[in-house]
Structure formats: structure tokens, C-alpha cells
Design an enzyme around this catalytic site. Structure first.
Site, PDB file in Angstrom:
ATOM      1  N   ASN A 136      17.688  25.708  22.357  1.00 54.88           N
ATOM      2  CA  ASN A 136      16.615  25.423  21.398  1.00 54.88           C
ATOM      3  C   ASN A 136      17.225  24.861  20.114  1.00 54.88           C
ATOM      4  OD1 ASN A 136      14.045  25.339  20.306  1.00 54.88           O
ATOM      5  ND2 ASN A 136      13.657  27.543  20.537  1.00 54.88           N
ATOM      6  N   PHE A 137      16.370  24.373  19.241  1.00 59.23           N
ATOM      7  CA  PHE A 137      16.735  23.928  17.880  1.00 59.23           C
ATOM      8  C   PHE A 137      17.763  22.792  17.885  1.00 59.23           C
ATOM      9  CE2 PHE A 137      15.566  28.532  17.451  1.00 59.23           C
ATOM     10  CZ  PHE A 137      14.322  28.327  16.856  1.00 59.23           C
ATOM     11  N   LEU A 138      17.707  21.931  18.898  1.00 57.48           N
ATOM     12  CA  LEU A 138      18.524  20.712  18.861  1.00 57.48           C
ATOM     13  C   LEU A 138      17.968  19.809  17.762  1.00 57.48           C
ATOM     14  CD1 LEU A 138      20.510  18.538  19.832  1.00 57.48           C
ATOM     15  CD2 LEU A 138      18.866  17.953  21.627  1.00 57.48           C
ATOM     16  N   THR A 172      12.680  23.559  26.588  1.00 53.98           N
ATOM     17  CA  THR A 172      11.426  22.795  26.557  1.00 53.98           C
ATOM     18  C   THR A 172      11.616  21.636  25.591  1.00 53.98           C
ATOM     19  OG1 THR A 172      10.541  24.184  24.771  1.00 53.98           O
ATOM     20  CG2 THR A 172       9.915  24.773  27.014  1.00 53.98           C
ATOM     21  N   LEU A 388      10.482  29.693  22.266  1.00 49.40           N
ATOM     22  CA  LEU A 388      10.076  29.622  20.859  1.00 49.40           C
ATOM     23  C   LEU A 388      10.163  28.198  20.303  1.00 49.40           C
ATOM     24  CD1 LEU A 388      11.958  32.850  19.819  1.00 49.40           C
ATOM     25  CD2 LEU A 388       9.527  32.610  20.351  1.00 49.40           C
TER      26      LEU A 388
HETATM   27  C1  YNC Z   1      15.721  16.412  23.791  1.00 44.98           C
HETATM   28  N1  YNC Z   1      14.736  16.902  22.992  1.00 44.98           N
HETATM   29  O1  YNC Z   1      17.006  11.178  26.340  1.00 44.98           O
HETATM   30  P1  YNC Z   1      19.475   9.533  27.823  1.00 44.98           P
HETATM   31  S1  YNC Z   1      13.772  20.326  21.964  1.00 44.98           S
HETATM   32  C2  YNC Z   1      17.280  16.714  25.489  1.00 44.98           C
HETATM   33  N2  YNC Z   1      16.298  17.199  24.696  1.00 44.98           N
HETATM   34  O2  YNC Z   1      19.695  10.586  26.597  1.00 44.98           O
HETATM   35  P2  YNC Z   1      20.825  10.271  20.522  1.00 44.98           P
HETATM   36  C3  YNC Z   1      17.176  14.648  24.516  1.00 44.98           C
HETATM   37  N3  YNC Z   1      17.732  15.452  25.431  1.00 44.98           N
HETATM   38  O3  YNC Z   1      17.967   9.454  28.004  1.00 44.98           O
HETATM   39  P3  YNC Z   1      18.767  11.125  18.683  1.00 44.98           P
HETATM   40  C4  YNC Z   1      16.158  15.078  23.646  1.00 44.98           C
HETATM   41  N4  YNC Z   1      15.803  14.054  22.845  1.00 44.98           N
HETATM   42  O4  YNC Z   1      20.053   8.226  27.376  1.00 44.98           O
HETATM   43  C5  YNC Z   1      16.572  13.030  23.202  1.00 44.98           C
HETATM   44  N5  YNC Z   1      17.398  13.370  24.201  1.00 44.98           N
HETATM   45  O5  YNC Z   1      20.123  10.128  29.006  1.00 44.98           O
HETATM   46  C6  YNC Z   1      18.373  12.535  24.885  1.00 44.98           C
HETATM   47  N6  YNC Z   1      14.679  14.945  16.711  1.00 44.98           N
HETATM   48  O6  YNC Z   1      20.804  10.735  22.061  1.00 44.98           O
HETATM   49  C7  YNC Z   1      17.823  11.160  25.176  1.00 44.98           C
HETATM   50  N7  YNC Z   1      14.497  18.265  18.617  1.00 44.98           N
HETATM   51  O7  YNC Z   1      21.761  11.140  19.775  1.00 44.98           O
HETATM   52  C8  YNC Z   1      19.081  10.356  25.341  1.00 44.98           C
HETATM   53  O8  YNC Z   1      19.298  10.546  20.082  1.00 44.98           O
HETATM   54  C9  YNC Z   1      19.987  10.943  24.291  1.00 44.98           C
HETATM   55  O9  YNC Z   1      19.692  10.725  17.572  1.00 44.98           O
HETATM   56  C10 YNC Z   1      19.929  10.136  22.994  1.00 44.98           C
HETATM   57  O10 YNC Z   1      18.877  12.713  18.850  1.00 44.98           O
HETATM   58  C11 YNC Z   1      17.913  13.434  19.622  1.00 44.98           C
HETATM   59  O11 YNC Z   1      15.671  21.796  21.085  1.00 44.98           O
HETATM   60  C12 YNC Z   1      17.341  14.554  18.761  1.00 44.98           C
HETATM   61  O12 YNC Z   1      12.845  16.770  18.579  1.00 44.98           O
HETATM   62  C13 YNC Z   1      16.270  15.280  19.586  1.00 44.98           C
HETATM   63  O13 YNC Z   1      16.628  15.745  15.911  1.00 44.98           O
HETATM   64  C14 YNC Z   1      18.465  15.511  18.407  1.00 44.98           C
HETATM   65  O14 YNC Z   1      15.843  12.928  17.798  1.00 44.98           O
HETATM   66  C15 YNC Z   1      16.740  13.953  17.470  1.00 44.98           C
HETATM   67  O15 YNC Z   1      17.339  10.780  18.551  1.00 44.98           O
HETATM   68  C16 YNC Z   1      16.019  14.976  16.620  1.00 44.98           C
HETATM   69  O16 YNC Z   1      21.094   8.828  20.407  1.00 44.98           O
HETATM   70  C17 YNC Z   1      13.790  15.845  15.961  1.00 44.98           C
HETATM   71  O17 YNC Z   1      19.474  12.273  24.023  1.00 44.98           O
HETATM   72  C18 YNC Z   1      13.916  17.273  16.487  1.00 44.98           C
HETATM   73  C19 YNC Z   1      13.694  17.394  17.987  1.00 44.98           C
HETATM   74  C20 YNC Z   1      14.445  18.579  20.017  1.00 44.98           C
HETATM   75  C21 YNC Z   1      13.670  19.845  20.263  1.00 44.98           C
HETATM   76  C22 YNC Z   1      15.157  21.352  22.069  1.00 44.98           C
HETATM   77  C23 YNC Z   1      15.687  21.624  23.461  1.00 44.98           C
HETATM   78  C24 YNC Z   1      16.938  20.810  23.638  1.00 44.98           C
HETATM   79  C25 YNC Z   1      17.469  20.885  25.048  1.00 44.98           C
HETATM   80  C26 YNC Z   1      18.763  20.094  25.196  1.00 44.98           C
HETATM   81  C27 YNC Z   1      19.263  20.067  26.630  1.00 44.98           C
HETATM   82  C28 YNC Z   1      19.928  21.391  27.014  1.00 44.98           C
HETATM   83  C29 YNC Z   1      20.546  21.303  28.399  1.00 44.98           C
HETATM   84  C30 YNC Z   1      21.155  22.650  28.839  1.00 44.98           C
HETATM   85  C31 YNC Z   1      22.474  22.969  28.107  1.00 44.98           C
HETATM   86  C32 YNC Z   1      23.143  24.300  28.592  1.00 44.98           C
HETATM   87  C33 YNC Z   1      23.590  24.141  30.025  1.00 44.98           C
HETATM   88  C34 YNC Z   1      24.225  25.301  30.593  1.00 44.98           C
HETATM   89  C35 YNC Z   1      24.705  25.965  31.420  1.00 44.98           C
END
Ligand code: YNC
Ligand code: MG
Length: 388
Positions: A136-138, A172, A388
Site C-alpha cells: 500500500n501507499f505507493l 489494490t 486500507l
Molecule cells: C500502481 N498503482 O503500470 P508498466 S495503489 C502498480 N500499482 O508499469 P513510473 C503501477 N503499478 O505498465 P509513475 C501503479 N501505477 O509499464 C503505475 N504502475 O508495466 C506501473 N500516483 O512507472 C505502470 N498510488 O514510475 C508502469 O510511473 C509503471 O511515476 C510506471 O509512478 C506510479 O499503493 C505512481 O496512485 C502510482 O504516486 C507511484 O503515479 C504515481 O506515475 C503516484 O514511470 C499517485 O508503474 C498515488 C497512487 C498508487 C496507490 C498502491 C498499491 C501498489 C501496489 C504495487 C505493486 C505491488 C506488487 C507486490 C510487491 C510484493 C511482492 C511480494 C512477494
């Protein structure tokens, strides 16, 4: 095209119809000695930090990053404003790892510019209990977006989860990634319709006046169910039994013990609220409801700066009809001055949403598993999980 996600052990879009693929773990666990010992490389102006969420100074830095850069709605009118107390609670459940609270700072200014977290959880998927991380909290600072920092954050949290010998995760997101285990929808129940309309959260319905709208959403002054009261620490064993038994009916649900219930569900002011129904005669605890507090900042409104929202968490009805129980939850939320009560269409929530005057939101919430494949996409009503 998903250049990063195509390389990860998650269900891929090309495999969606393929029923020959087995359900379960995608990539088997490796020996711990094979887990990379050093952090992933960051662009040279930045460095990794482990965030000590016990420190109020660190909690404030994380709060400031998220309150300015975290999730907004599609029209950029609202942004989640998780409180410091909420973050402190959400990130320190039983057995949490400090190393899973990961920050990135600028080396020169020391400013926190990115964040990602994991907390441990046991999830049941059909009959299997799987040790997982809930991610969470990415968040990446608005000025550093689209530089592929997110994949590095995700790989680093994955590495630190692997170091604890955990190989699966749940998360999520509002965006579609490869590939959702389920896609849910938020529903909203107005408690303070005048404010919600003033700030553009909702609109006056066709042929509706403000006074008719206020009347439509009016609620009783206090809960109607006899024996409805706040949960206390002495209720933890009974609530745990009630909840464990209830969650068995869903295909994916947390496996909660008494320690988890005490942490996640015992009321914490302005963070989590829980109520139960104790039978006035037998003193048996028959029903339970809960919500968490997640305000949103209102961007660019001169009259209001915060929307106070309650989010439906875990609810169990065995005696009081779920509709009546949730109506009491709405009543206490109104008493506590929330503007809106939100609920996903997970678990049995569809059975009360329309009747209790929730309206569908725009925007979906997608649920994901990492390194675990399901044969079919779940209906929201098959999901017993709220993150959350
Ligand atoms: C996202 N929300 O598709 P591709 S939710 C996962 N979760 O990759 P860049 C995401 N991946 O498609 P930016 C994502 N959003 O090329 C984007 N991506 O394969 C993917 N927003 O990276 C995207 N918080 O750094 C693409 O994008 C790649 O600068 C692009 O950064 C994204 O917490 C982000 O919505 C979301 O702060 C950090 O936009 C940014 O845009 C931002 O160029 C506002 O990234 C806040 C926001 C997300 C909330 C959340 C759940 C995160 C889950 C992450 C995955 C976990 C996997 C399991 C790990 C543990 C494994 C074990 C064992
Ligand atoms: Mg980036």
C-alpha cells in the site's frame, strides 16, 4: 503494453482464457541465500531509507508526501488525506517489519520523494492459508512521475518481502494492471448532502431541491438496534469467533486471530470505529460492524478544505438484519459528523447499498494478487477482503 508488469509473476492478459493453467503459486519460492542482498539501484541523486513510523518526525514527513502527492479522483477535485494516526496504525499490525516501510529521499535536500509499504497478513484463498504482504501507499512525488521509479520501488519492496521468506502479496489500485483478481465499485451514502453538493462531490438530482435532498438523506438521531454498542477490548474473543466464522463463506479473505482483531478492529479515535450487538438477555454478541476514517482534501474550494469520509470495513450479521445493522452504522457516522459513508460492493454489501440510498461512484477499485493465480476472476461478492 506493460513493460514492467510483463516481467512479473502475475496473471498476464494473454493467459486470461487459458483454463489449463493451474491455480496457485506462479513461481516457487527460492532459497533465501538466492535473494539479492543489496538494494536495487536508484538514479544517483536519490537514496533508500527505512522509515521509522514510531518517530513522529518521520510520520510527519510521510504524511506530508502523501497529503500532497497521493491518490486523487479522476477530475483532480479530491486527494486522500490519510492522518498520521491512521498511518501509524495501518503500518504497525502484529508482526510488522520496519524494513517494509520504504522511503526514497533526495541525497542533497534530504527531502522524502517516494514511498511504498508492506505489512504481513495471512490470506485464505479457497482452502489454502497463504502468508502474504499487503502492499500500500505507493507514491512518487508529482515532479518525479513517469521516470520509471515505481517499478524500482516495487522491486525493492518485493526483495525485502522475500528476505522474510514471504513470496505472495495482495494490493489494490484504481488503475488496470495485469491482471485483476476482482474489480469492485465504490458506493457513496450522503450524510451531509448540502456540503457534498457545495464541494462538487455530488450533484442535485433531476427535479430535486436542496431541501428535498436533505430530507431524503435524513437519519434517526441514534441507533435503533437494542444492545448496539461500541466494541471494547473484552469483546475481542467473541468478535474474532464471529468474524472468522463469517469470512469462511468468501473465496478470498483474511485469516484473522485475536491479535489481528485487537489491532485492526478495536476502536481508535478518528481511525477505526467498531460496534456490535450484544443481546440484552443472553449477552451473546450476534452482530458487528466497523468503518475506518479516511478524509480527503478538497482541492481548490474556498469554503471547505476537508471531506470527512467513513469507509465500510468488516460487517457481520447473524441476528440483526444486515440492512438494519448498516443503517445503525450510518446513524453513528452521522452522529460523529462524517460527510459521506463509502462502501465497496464486496462481501454481502450489495444487499443493502440501494435500499440504504448509496449511489454508485465513478471509478473502480481493482484487487490483485502477486505470484498467485486464480482460475477465474472473482465476483465482488466472493471477496471477503478490505484493504486500507
Ligand atoms: C500502481 N498503482 O503500470 P508498466 S495503489 C502498480 N500499482 O508499469 P513510473 C503501477 N503499478 O505498465 P509513475 C501503479 N501505477 O509499464 C503505475 N504502475 O508495466 C506501473 N500516483 O512507472 C505502470 N498510488 O514510475 C508502469 O510511473 C509503471 O511515476 C510506471 O509512478 C506510479 O499503493 C505512481 O496512485 C502510482 O504516486 C507511484 O503515479 C504515481 O506515475 C503516484 O514511470 C499517485 O508503474 C498515488 C497512487 C498508487 C496507490 C498502491 C498499491 C501498489 C501496489 C504495487 C505493486 C505491488 C506488487 C507486490 C510487491 C510484493 C511482492 C511480494 C512477494
Ligand atoms: Mg517515476
Amino acid at each position: 503494453r506493460h513493460k514492467f508488469w510483463e516481467t512479473q509473476p502475475v496473471g498476464q492478459f494473454k493467459d486470461l482464457g487459458d483454463s489449463s493453467l493451474p491455480e496457485g503459486v506462479i513461481e516457487p519460492a527460492s532459497p533465501l541465500s538466492e535473494v539479492k542482498q543489496e538494494p536495487y539501484n536508484l538514479p544517483s541523486p536519490y537514496e533508500w531509507i527505512t522509515c521509522d513510523m514510531e518517530s513522529t518526525g518521520m510520520c510527519t514527513e510521510v504524511y506530508n508526501l502523501l497529503s500532497n502527492n497521493y491518490v486523487e479522483d479522476d477530475d483532480n477535485m479530491f486527494r486522500f488525506n490519510y492522518s498520521k494516526e491512521f498511518l501509524h496504525w495501518a503500518l504497525r499490525p502484529p508482526g510488522h517489519y520496519k524494513s517494509w516501510h520504504i522511503g526514497v529521499r533526495a541525497k542533497s535536500s534530504k527531502k522524502l520523494v517516494a514511498f511504498i509499504t508492506g505489512v504481513p497478513a495471512r490470506l485464505r484463498v479457497r482452502d489454502s492459508i497463504v502468508q502474504m504482504a499487503e502492499i500500500n501507499f505507493l507514491c512518487v512525488h508529482k515532479k518525479l512521475r513517469s521516470k520509471r521509479l515505481a517499478p524500482v520501488m516495487i522491486k525493492e519492496v518485493t526483495r525485502r518481502v522475500h528476505l522474510e521468506d514471504i513470496w505472495q502479496a495482495a494490493y489494490t489500485a484504481g488503475v488496470v494492471l495485469p491482471t485483476p483478481m476482482s474489480t469492485c465499485q465504490y458506493w457513496h451514502r450522503s450524510l451531509n448532502p448540502k456540503k457534498l453538493i457545495d464541494v462538487g462531490f455530488s450533484r442535485l438530482g433531476a427535479r430535486m431541491t436542496m431541501s428535498r435532498t436533505i430530507k431524503l438523506y435524513k437519519l434517526p438521531e441514534s441507533p435503533v438496534t437494542h444492545g448496539f454498542r461500541k466494541m471494547e477490548v473484552r469483546d475481542v474473543p467473541a468478535v474474532t469467533r464471529l468474524l472468522r466464522n463469517y469470512l469462511m463463506q468468501f473465496l478470498v479473505a483474511p485469516d484473522l486471530d485475536e491479535h489481528d482483531v485487537e489491532h485492526w478492529l478495536l476502536p481508535k479515535e478518528d481511525v477505526v470505529d467498531s460496534f456490535l450487538v450484544e443481546c440484552p438477555e443472553t449477552h451473546k454478541i450476534t452482530d458487528f460492524c466497523s468503518f475506518y476514517t479516511l478524509p480527503s482534501s478538497i482541492l481548490g474550494n474556498t469554503n471547505h478544505s476537508i471531506l470527512k469520509a467513513a469507509y465500510s470495513y468488516y460487517n457481520v450479521s447473524t441476528k440483526t438484519p444486515l440492512l438494519q445493522l448498516m443503517n445503525d452504522a450510518l446513524i453513528v457516522a452521522k452522529q460523529k459528523d462524517y460527510d459521506v459513508f463509502n462502501a465497496l460492493d464486496v462481501m454481502q454489501n450489495e444487499s443493502f447499498l440501494r435500499e440504504l440510498k448509496f449511489g454508485p461512484g465513478d471509478g473502480k477499485l481493482h484487487y490483485y494478487l502477486y505470484n498467485y493465480r486464480l482460475k477465474h476472476v472473482l465476483r465482488p461478492s466472493e471477496l471477503g477482503l478490505v484493504l486500507l
